[in-house]
Design an enzyme around this catalytic site. Structure first.
Site, short mmCIF file in Angstrom:
data_model
loop_
_atom_site.label_atom_id
_atom_site.label_comp_id
_atom_site.label_asym_id
_atom_site.label_seq_id
_atom_site.Cartn_x
_atom_site.Cartn_y
_atom_site.Cartn_z
N VAL A 145 40.02 51.08 41.36
CA VAL A 145 40.34 51.49 42.73
C VAL A 145 41.11 50.37 43.40
CG1 VAL A 145 39.38 52.07 45.00
CG2 VAL A 145 38.32 53.00 42.93
N GLY A 197 40.76 45.27 45.31
CA GLY A 197 40.60 46.26 44.25
C GLY A 197 39.31 46.03 43.50
N LYS A 198 38.92 46.96 42.69
CA LYS A 198 37.74 46.79 41.85
C LYS A 198 37.83 47.79 40.71
CE LYS A 198 34.00 44.19 41.97
NZ LYS A 198 33.89 42.83 42.52
N GLY A 199 37.25 47.42 39.58
CA GLY A 199 37.25 48.33 38.44
C GLY A 199 35.90 48.38 37.79
#
Ligand code: NAD
Length: 426
Positions: free
Chosen positions: A70, A115-117
């Site tokens: 995201v 962001g992050k995953g």
């Protein structure tokens, strides 16, 4: 933000980090007087990617794993944030964490968005080569969306510098040239930065020192209680004791060690490395771990996990300063109790931003192809942490709000301003 028509139970809403983040967003947005449209933009992730990754397991079976990335905001620069591997990762969680990164990068004025995953998998059930194949295929699927100018991942829960090396290699193979700046948190000989392992703990020490100055306290007479003796808490303990703070108590998951005269932190680290626990350390007495957080102290530094300071126990804290090394250690319901008690809170998005700051330095050094010595990294980290602390405290004073609300207001304001300056492209 308006919560759902049927609000969740008090307990559920108090411990849900997404709701905590929304409550804090709402308060900051309201105080800033942000219009509805801008609030909608700031709440909405810029892009959400879901990938289904087929991977051959060691026993020959084919399995499909689901991964997310995201990008909450790219208004101030490329998205920045970690990738976690865990069986219970959800898109909602990744969304909330991506937004958190946007605010953290904005409060420290780094030229990044957030962001992050995450990949849904249980690393304890996978071999290193299976984890490598998951990582490489996940990276290949994201190739068009990540990159030094687009989105720069980093390690998070259950990922590490080896994971980052695999991502860097896979990305570079597709790009047909070596591109180290696509991820941070890499091994030092693959473009990693000096000072990264200590950076978050060092940042905590720097902002704590700033708080001491404001309260007129001396380092040498400052008692510190630290919860968590891992990367953040262990490094903070080591650096703070070296700098002359008195670390009177370390609290771990299995026990707490106390010494009113100050613990010998290098000896405690040696003991933990040798025995696997802080229990049985001869340089202090074992005390009740559930009570240790409520010792009378000058600084409390929670650096283990989220939701440890709650509406149930916040009134029992006896500290002057709360430096939030962990992400989300205080629930939003506990915030007002801390304010009533007059505790000087250094909120997580400021206190633990040393890590992302040195990640930013890693990205800069990779792009320059010129690497800094450790002193330069530490000096620049100090400058950014001090400036960020001063910005937050000045904002709090100017707007008569607590430090957490000020940090959120400052972050939202900076991101909203960037969006306004850029204009809405249509
Ligand atoms: P870590 O796993 O290295 O250390 C956590 C430590 O806390 C471990 O020693 C663990 O045994 C201990 N612990 C676990 N449960 C506990 C409990 N109930 N009571 C007391 N101690 C307990 O993790 P870390 O990297 O130090 O991260 C700690 C926190 O800081 C997390 O919230 C993380 O998201 C946040 N954080 C980390 C970084 C970073 O650079 N590592 C950056 C920003 C924020």
């Amino acid at each position: 933000m308006i919560l759902e028509a049927t609000p969740p139970s008090t307990l559920e809403s108090e411990f849900n980090p997404k709701i905590s983040a929304e409550v804090r967003f709402d308060e900051a947005a309201a105080r800033l007087g942000l219009d509805e449209g801008m609030q909608k933009v700031l709440r909405s992730p810029s892009r959400e990617i879901i990938v289904h990754i087929p991977v051959s397991l060691d026993d020959g079976r084919l399995e499909v794993f689901t991964g997310y990335r995201v990008q909450h905001s790219i208004a101030r620069g490329p998205a920045k944030g970690g990738i976690r591997y865990a069986p219970d990762v959800t898109l909602d969680e990744v969304r909330a964490l991506a937004a958190w990164m946007t605010w953290k990068c904005a409060v420290t004025n780094l030229p990044f968005g957030g962001g992050k995953g995450g990949v849904i998998c249980d690393p304890t059930l996978l071999s290193p080569s299976e984890i490598e194949r998951i990582t490489r295929r996940y990276t290949a699927e994201l190739f068009d969306f990540i990159g030094p100018e687009k989105d720069v991942p980093a390690p998070d829960m259950n990922t590490n510098e080896q994971t980052m090396a695999w991502i860097m290699d896979t990305y570079s193979m597709h790009a047909r040239h070596t591109q180290t700046a696509v991820v941070t948190g890499k091994p030092i000989n693959l473009g990693g930065s000096k000072g990264r392992p200590e950076a978050t703990g060092r940042g905590c020490m720097i902002v704590t020192e700033q708080a001491l100055r404001r309260l007129g306290l001396e380092r040498s007479s400052t008692r510190v209680v630290i919860q968590g003796f891992g990367n953040v808490g262990g490094m903070a303990a080591k650096l703070m004791s070296r700098a002359g703070f008195k670390i009177v108590c370390i609290v771990e998951w299995d026990c707490a060690i106390y010494n009113a005269g100050g613990l010998d932190i290098p000896a405690l680290m040696k003991h933990r490395n040798e025995t696997g626990s802080i229990a049985g350390f001869s340089g202090g007495e074992m005390i009740d771990k559930t009570e240790a957080m409520f010792l009378e102290t000058d600084v409390l530094l929670p650096a283990a996990k989220e939701n440890v300071i709650t509406s149930d126990n916040a009134h029992r804290l006896r500290t002057k300063i709360l430096c939030e090394g962990a992400n989300g250690p205080t629930t939003h319901v506990a915030d007002s109790i801390l304010a009533e008690k007059g505790i000087f809170v250094i909120p997580d998005i400021l206190a633990n931003a040393g890590g992302v700051t040195v990640s930013y330095f890693e990205w800069v050094q990779d792009r320059q192809g010129y690497f800094w010595n450790e002193q330069m990294v530490n000096d620049r980290l100090e400058e950014i942490m001090i400036n960020s602390f001063q910005d937050v405290v000045a904002y709090a004073e100017k707007h008569s709000v607590n430090n957490r609300t000020a940090a959120y207001m400052l972050a939202l304001d900076r991101v909203a301003y960037a969006i306004k300056l850029r204009g809405i492209y249509a």
